[in-house]
Design a protein around this motif. Structure first.
Motif, PDB file in Angstrom:
ATOM      1  N   GLY A  98       0.819  -1.326   0.016  1.00  0.00           N
ATOM      2  CA  GLY A  98       0.034   0.058   0.059  1.00  0.00           C
ATOM      3  C   GLY A  98       0.813   1.227  -0.149  1.00  0.00           C
ATOM      4  O   GLY A  98       2.010   1.130   0.212  1.00  0.00           O
ATOM      5  N   TYR A  99       0.200   2.380  -0.206  1.00  0.00           N
ATOM      6  CA  TYR A  99       0.843   3.612  -0.375  1.00  0.00           C
ATOM      7  C   TYR A  99      -0.167   4.681   0.385  1.00  0.00           C
ATOM      8  O   TYR A  99      -1.148   4.622   0.522  1.00  0.00           O
ATOM      9  CB  TYR A  99       1.471   4.015  -1.416  1.00  0.00           C
ATOM     10  CG  TYR A  99       0.456   4.236  -2.691  1.00  0.00           C
ATOM     11  CD1 TYR A  99      -0.133   5.496  -2.869  1.00  0.00           C
ATOM     12  CD2 TYR A  99      -0.058   3.295  -3.323  1.00  0.00           C
ATOM     13  CE1 TYR A  99      -1.104   5.812  -3.703  1.00  0.00           C
ATOM     14  CE2 TYR A  99      -0.889   3.410  -4.464  1.00  0.00           C
ATOM     15  CZ  TYR A  99      -1.618   4.728  -4.607  1.00  0.00           C
ATOM     16  OH  TYR A  99      -2.572   4.940  -5.325  1.00  0.00           O
ATOM     17  N   PHE A 100       0.672   5.844   0.979  1.00  0.00           N
ATOM     18  CA  PHE A 100      -0.237   6.992   1.317  1.00  0.00           C
ATOM     19  C   PHE A 100       0.131   8.186   0.436  1.00  0.00           C
ATOM     20  O   PHE A 100       1.394   8.320   0.050  1.00  0.00           O
ATOM     21  CB  PHE A 100       0.263   7.247   2.712  1.00  0.00           C
ATOM     22  CG  PHE A 100      -0.206   6.487   3.848  1.00  0.00           C
ATOM     23  CD1 PHE A 100      -1.078   6.609   4.640  1.00  0.00           C
ATOM     24  CD2 PHE A 100       0.847   5.229   4.216  1.00  0.00           C
ATOM     25  CE1 PHE A 100      -1.605   5.638   5.643  1.00  0.00           C
ATOM     26  CE2 PHE A 100       0.445   4.078   5.104  1.00  0.00           C
ATOM     27  CZ  PHE A 100      -0.850   4.381   5.796  1.00  0.00           C
ATOM     28  N   LEU A 101      -0.973   8.813   0.242  1.00  0.00           N
ATOM     29  CA  LEU A 101      -1.085  10.274  -0.237  1.00  0.00           C
ATOM     30  C   LEU A 101      -0.508  11.208   0.644  1.00  0.00           C
ATOM     31  O   LEU A 101      -0.714  11.277   1.914  1.00  0.00           O
ATOM     32  CB  LEU A 101      -2.428  10.851  -0.842  1.00  0.00           C
ATOM     33  CG  LEU A 101      -3.028   9.657  -2.075  1.00  0.00           C
ATOM     34  CD1 LEU A 101      -4.268  10.241  -2.476  1.00  0.00           C
ATOM     35  CD2 LEU A 101      -2.109   9.768  -3.306  1.00  0.00           C
ATOM     36  N   PRO A 102       0.037  12.469   0.007  1.00  0.00           N
ATOM     37  CA  PRO A 102       0.527  13.522   1.007  1.00  0.00           C
ATOM     38  C   PRO A 102      -0.659  14.277   1.369  1.00  0.00           C
ATOM     39  O   PRO A 102      -1.715  14.249   0.603  1.00  0.00           O
ATOM     40  CB  PRO A 102       1.498  14.319   0.208  1.00  0.00           C
ATOM     41  CG  PRO A 102       1.190  14.028  -1.483  1.00  0.00           C
ATOM     42  CD  PRO A 102       0.599  12.430  -1.045  1.00  0.00           C
ATOM     43  N   GLY A 103      -0.591  14.698   2.419  1.00  0.00           N
ATOM     44  CA  GLY A 103      -1.636  15.788   2.723  1.00  0.00           C
ATOM     45  C   GLY A 103      -2.020  15.451   4.070  1.00  0.00           C
ATOM     46  O   GLY A 103      -2.148  14.426   4.645  1.00  0.00           O
ATOM     47  N   ALA A 104      -2.695  16.579   4.776  1.00  0.00           N
ATOM     48  CA  ALA A 104      -3.151  16.514   6.477  1.00  0.00           C
ATOM     49  C   ALA A 104      -4.415  15.984   6.414  1.00  0.00           C
ATOM     50  O   ALA A 104      -5.574  16.322   5.611  1.00  0.00           O
ATOM     51  CB  ALA A 104      -3.256  17.878   6.884  1.00  0.00           C
ATOM     52  N   PRO A 105      -4.742  14.950   6.878  1.00  0.00           N
ATOM     53  CA  PRO A 105      -6.067  14.386   7.102  1.00  0.00           C
ATOM     54  C   PRO A 105      -7.033  15.112   7.803  1.00  0.00           C
ATOM     55  O   PRO A 105      -6.606  15.705   8.813  1.00  0.00           O
ATOM     56  CB  PRO A 105      -5.914  13.024   7.863  1.00  0.00           C
ATOM     57  CG  PRO A 105      -4.635  13.159   8.670  1.00  0.00           C
ATOM     58  CD  PRO A 105      -3.938  14.160   7.855  1.00  0.00           C
ATOM     59  N   THR A 106      -8.183  15.171   7.529  1.00  0.00           N
ATOM     60  CA  THR A 106      -9.239  16.069   8.095  1.00  0.00           C
ATOM     61  C   THR A 106     -10.571  15.270   8.581  1.00  0.00           C
ATOM     62  O   THR A 106     -11.203  15.673   9.182  1.00  0.00           O
ATOM     63  CB  THR A 106      -9.722  17.098   7.412  1.00  0.00           C
ATOM     64  OG1 THR A 106     -10.240  16.626   6.165  1.00  0.00           O
ATOM     65  CG2 THR A 106      -8.687  18.030   6.818  1.00  0.00           C
ATOM     66  N   LEU A 107     -10.772  14.091   8.111  1.00  0.00           N
ATOM     67  CA  LEU A 107     -11.823  13.004   8.616  1.00  0.00           C
ATOM     68  C   LEU A 107     -11.703  12.451   9.963  1.00  0.00           C
ATOM     69  O   LEU A 107     -10.946  12.424  10.198  1.00  0.00           O
ATOM     70  CB  LEU A 107     -11.988  12.136   7.314  1.00  0.00           C
ATOM     71  CG  LEU A 107     -12.051  12.553   5.776  1.00  0.00           C
ATOM     72  CD1 LEU A 107     -12.136  11.160   4.980  1.00  0.00           C
ATOM     73  CD2 LEU A 107     -13.302  13.335   5.733  1.00  0.00           C
ATOM     74  N   ALA A 108     -13.204  12.420  10.320  1.00  0.00           N
ATOM     75  CA  ALA A 108     -13.070  11.852  11.444  1.00  0.00           C
ATOM     76  C   ALA A 108     -12.902  10.431  11.556  1.00  0.00           C
ATOM     77  O   ALA A 108     -12.669   9.753  10.376  1.00  0.00           O
ATOM     78  CB  ALA A 108     -14.543  11.526  12.212  1.00  0.00           C
ATOM     79  N   GLY A 109     -11.740   9.871  12.380  1.00  0.00           N
ATOM     80  CA  GLY A 109     -10.982   8.540  12.406  1.00  0.00           C
ATOM     81  C   GLY A 109      -9.925   8.832  11.645  1.00  0.00           C
ATOM     82  O   GLY A 109      -8.975   7.637  11.446  1.00  0.00           O
ATOM     83  N   ALA A 110      -9.395   9.934  11.460  1.00  0.00           N
ATOM     84  CA  ALA A 110      -8.257  10.018  10.508  1.00  0.00           C
ATOM     85  C   ALA A 110      -6.929  10.184  11.683  1.00  0.00           C
ATOM     86  O   ALA A 110      -7.031  10.280  12.713  1.00  0.00           O
ATOM     87  CB  ALA A 110      -8.030  11.525   9.913  1.00  0.00           C
ATOM     88  N   PHE A 111      -5.942  10.082  10.776  1.00  0.00           N
ATOM     89  CA  PHE A 111      -4.602  10.014  11.802  1.00  0.00           C
ATOM     90  C   PHE A 111      -3.770  11.296  11.832  1.00  0.00           C
ATOM     91  O   PHE A 111      -3.574  11.881  10.579  1.00  0.00           O
ATOM     92  CB  PHE A 111      -3.566   8.884  10.998  1.00  0.00           C
ATOM     93  CG  PHE A 111      -2.349   8.888  12.014  1.00  0.00           C
ATOM     94  CD1 PHE A 111      -2.317   8.334  13.054  1.00  0.00           C
ATOM     95  CD2 PHE A 111      -1.264   9.360  11.137  1.00  0.00           C
ATOM     96  CE1 PHE A 111      -0.878   8.524  13.817  1.00  0.00           C
ATOM     97  CE2 PHE A 111       0.000   8.981  11.745  1.00  0.00           C
ATOM     98  CZ  PHE A 111       0.292   8.758  13.142  1.00  0.00           C
TER      99      PHE A 111
END
Length: 848
Positions: free
Chosen positions: A215-228
């Motif tokens: 897997g891979y992650f996209l850059p950017g700050a998470p904003t959703l509930a349950g986000a890291f």
């Protein structure tokens, strides 16, 4: 092994800082140890005969990450001539959420035994593994990859550390081993700017390493509930010194406060990521971390034997009191250490702004201000002054067109916001309608563009520079006492490159303010007509005087690029970055490039590519903005021009929007970025703006995910049906509309009763005629006052029509069906009305 070198994982800033995560699996509490299982030719794992393996879903962004299938068994060593073929993989489900995880079918990227990706790691040696563009991982725009890391055949005890290539080696381990052992662990490895991860052998012997991507992650700050939310690791617990708790007694429990400490928010946190270390246990046992105030679960987070120092990463639920409980499942004492490196939210992150660039189908969306009008500010800048964001740009709503004689200069506008989403129209920076400004900026002149503003603390003035083609320098300078003006003109600036007014002297530019308050202009010396043997559009950086209104003689450098424009200049720590694109008037889809330097007037590096098409646009700005956590975010913007397709094409730049995204900046590198429909940008605080909704609002389609279309003419009409929510007087109706191409008739706005299919029926209940001169080229809220009686539950239709035979009127449409009480309709001349059940026009109504 000393406690200072115990294996631990690293979480640091998700954006701009590199981080690694090791997932910890729970084993049965009653066992007191991990039961080994040996698959044929595979590494050891954790086995529970009475409890199934629990699979965590990281960040709640995908249904599952197939960790179990990613633990690919060690294959029998193959010859170097026949490396394993499984180096490509299919993406299970691509995620576009900032910071989101996309899972992949596991694929082997590294096997040093056969020379795949690297060869045997020498003592204290490092391998550099290409991960982007392999195994289903995109070629760019990846912040981290999920790797199953396996060590086999180590000749000495040691550890391996995986980290972003080109960054500093962190003082932690991702995987520990002893001589002759085969052992694996899951890691989330940051990706360097070159698309690689580095793998360090922290051993005085050799070791073979294998890595399978899943897997891979996209850059950017998470904003959703349950986000890291990632954090720089911070120690919250060390029982040896009484930090957070004291030595855990046999079968004792510590209660550790985690919220409000180490960067963890004081509220809104569902779980924390802790690196848990046990040291100096007097008896064999285990530790369990769980939500304080909840029942002790029947699992262990970390197992140990007497005298052992051992660590593991745990995701620990947080109790209602903001604490976690740590249980000592041993009949002896134990010392525990816990370092926090991240947290999960149970609500949306109030300190991150979600920016929508494109719809789910990849179409450019209209960005509205708080009054429901399209934001009319292009090719400009984004700044943060005294707690407020300010967006500056060129206005095109009056119908300005490049080199189209007769089209006027519209001026420059500014907007302000506290959250980067809700923007208030602050009006024009100065009155551009005067004869003097029209003579400077309207065709046949090439125009005036790219407003940039700096605040000068020594003078207390905001200083505005604009690019023009009517002066010897190619610029006008103006000052004001507020960030939105009004600005008044200062004397003409003098720069290193001067020319004849009315010719192509200097072009696109940016302003930059260094940490000590010194300001610079980074500009493009056009040099057209270009003398034989010379270049044009040459980059320059020149120091400005103390008032920021003119250049300093001799304080100038050439960063070594030509045919360049669309400039930005920012600094992180001691490194300067110049971001730019190729020269191309009104072009979309050009490269975004950057250079770096350690001195702003020093030597600049060779260019590197950040994005190959600027997400359909041309670079506009990179802004250094403060974050709520006390750091900085680097916001990139590109202009989505309506490109120059030919002189016969109407180029309405009032509909040309922009693309925004945060950049990951580290050392001398900026990580390439991919283009996402939505992105998250860290804000300076949790303040939130809101639209200015009218009083007595009855029906509304909202303002999210709308796109502009222009086809209302003598041959086609548009309509929107709606259902009245209450009985009374329909005091107002509003639609967002615009014109382009020079219409020769008014736009009529009518109200009808709706028939069974939502189409207009009977005679008009209300009609208003709006002159073409009252409708701009940018989407603008058009409000009419029918003052007619309506009945709750009855259907009505707003109709827009014209007899114009030239140009057209536009409309804002959403394909997301945001309004369920009606739908969009259209009618070809003389034909029947056709309903579009999943589409809605932007509108609202008020009833009293």
């Amino acid at each position: 092994m000393s406690v200072s070198r115990v294996p631990r994982s690293v979480f640091s800033s998700w954006i701009g800082t590199r981080w690694v995560l090791m997932i910890a699996w729970a084993v049965p509490r009653g066992r007191g140890r991990a039961w080994p299982r040996r698959d044929t030719g595979s590494h050891r794992g954790v086995y529970s005969p009475s409890r199934p393996l629990v699979l965590f879903t990281l960040m709640g962004l995908v249904t599952s990450l197939a960790i179990s299938s990613s633990l690919v068994p060690l294959a029998a060593p193959a010859s170097a001539a026949t490396p394993p073929a499984a180096v490509s993989a299919a993406t299970a489900a691509t995620v576009t959420t900032p910071g989101g995880l996309t899972s992949l079918t596991p694929s082997r990227l590294l096997d040093t035994r056969v020379g795949l990706g690297a060869t045997t790691l020498a003592p204290v040696g490092t391998a550099h593994l290409q991960v982007t563009g392999r195994g289903g991982v995109p070629a760019s725009g990846v912040s981290a990859v999920v790797l199953n890391l396996t060590a086999t055949a180590p000749t000495k005890a040691g550890y391996a550390t995986v980290y972003g290539d080109g960054t500093a080696l962190p003082g932690v381990s991702s995987l520990n081993f002893v001589a002759g052992q085969t052992v694996a662990n899951l890691v989330i490895a940051p990706v360097g700017a070159d698309g690689k991860v580095a793998l360090y052998n922290g051993s005085v012997g050799t070791v073979q390493l294998l890595a399978d991507v899943s897997g891979y992650f996209l850059p950017g700050a998470p904003t959703l509930a349950g986000a890291f939310g990632s954090l720089t690791p911070s120690r919250l617990l060390d029982t040896r010194v009484g930090l957070g708790a004291t030595t855990l007694a046999p079968v004792g429990t510590a209660h550790l406060q985690v919220t409000g400490r180490g960067g963890v928010p004081a509220s809104g946190v569902s779980a924390v990521v802790l690196n848990l270390t046990a040291t100096a246990p007097t008896k064999a046992g285990y530790a369990t971390v769980y939500g304080d105030g909840t029942a002790l679960p029947g699992v262990s987070s970390l197992n140990f034997v007497a005298g052992q120092t051992v660590a593991n990463l745990v995701i620990a639920p947080v109790g209602a009191d903001g604490k976690v409980a740590l249980y000592n499942g041993s009949v002896g004492t134990v010392q525990l250490l816990a370092d926090v490196s991240g947290y999960f939210t149970d609500t949306a992150n109030p300190s991150a702004a979600t920016i929508t660039n494109f719809s789910a189908t990849g179409q450019q969306v209209t960005k509205f201000d708080t009054d429901g009008n399209g934001i009319d500010a292009h090719d400009g800048d984004l700044e943060y002054f005294a707690g407020t964001y300010h967006l500056y740009g060129t206005s095109y709503s009056c119908g300005y067109q490049l080199e189209i004689t007769g089209s006027p200069f519209c001026g420059f506008k500014s907007y302000s916001s506290v959250d980067l989403v809700n923007w208030t129209d602050d009006g024009f920076l100065f009155d551009g309608s005067t004869l003097a400004w029209q003579a400077s900026c309207a065709p046949p002149h090439y125009g005036c563009y790219r407003p940039h503003v700096l605040y000068n603390a020594s003078t207390g003035k905001y200083v505005l520079w604009i690019n023009s083609y009517d002066s010897a320098s190619g610029y006008h300078v103006l000052t004001a006492v507020t960030p939105s003006g009004p600005f008044t003109e200062a004397p003409q600036p003098v720069l290193a490159d001067m020319g004849t007014p009315g010719t192509y002297v200097n072009g696109d530019f940016t302003l930059f303010q260094d940490d000590d308050g010194t300001a610079y202009i980074n500009y493009s010396f056009i040099n057209v007509p270009t003398p034989v043997g010379q270049a044009n559009h040459i980059l320059r950086v020149q120091k400005l005087n103390s008032s920021y209104t003119s250049g300093v003689v001799g304080a100038v450098t050439s960063p070594g690029a030509s045919r360049a424009e669309a400039l930005s200049l920012v600094k992180k720590d001691s490194t300067y970055y110049m971001i730019y694109g190729p020269d191309c008037a009104y072009c979309g889809g050009t490269n975004t490039l950057y250079k770096s330097a350690t001195a702003v007037l020093g030597t600049w590096s060779a260019p590197q590519v950040l994005n190959t098409n600027s997400c359909g646009g041309q670079p506009s700005f990179v802004s250094k903005l403060p974050t709520a956590a006390g750091g900085w975010t680097y916001a990139y913007g590109s202009d989505l021009w309506h490109t120059l397709a030919g002189v016969s094409v109407v180029r309405n730049q009032a509909l040309a929007n922009y693309y925004w995204t945060p950049l990951s900046v580290s050392g001398a590198n900026i990580q390439p970025f991919t283009c996402s429909n939505t992105v998250a940008i860290d804000k300076a605080g949790s303040a939130t703006g809101h639209p200015n909704l009218p009083a007595n609002l009855d029906q509304s389609s909202g303002s999210a995910n709308y796109r502009s279309r222009s086809d209302i003419s003598s041959s086609l009409s548009r309509a929107q049906s709606f259902t009245a929510g209450r009985s009374g007087t329909l005091t107002s109706i509003s639609v967002a509309t615009f014109q382009q191409g020079g219409t020769n008739a008014a736009l009529s706005l009518s109200i009808y009763s709706a028939g069974p299919n939502g189409a207009p029926t009977g005679s008009s209940l209300y009609t208003d005629s709006v002159p073409a001169s009252s409708i701009g080229w940018s989407p603008t809220t058009l409000v009419a006052a029918p003052n007619i009686a309506v009945s709750a539950g009855a259907g009505y239709v707003i109709v827009m029509a014209t007899s114009s035979t030239t140009g057209s009127y536009g409309w804002e449409v959403s394909d997301d069906n945001p309004y369920t009480g009606g739908s969009a309709l259209y009618q070809n001349a003389g034909g029947a009305w056709t309903t579009e059940p999943t589409a809605d026009l932007n509108f609202f109504t008020t009833v009293t």
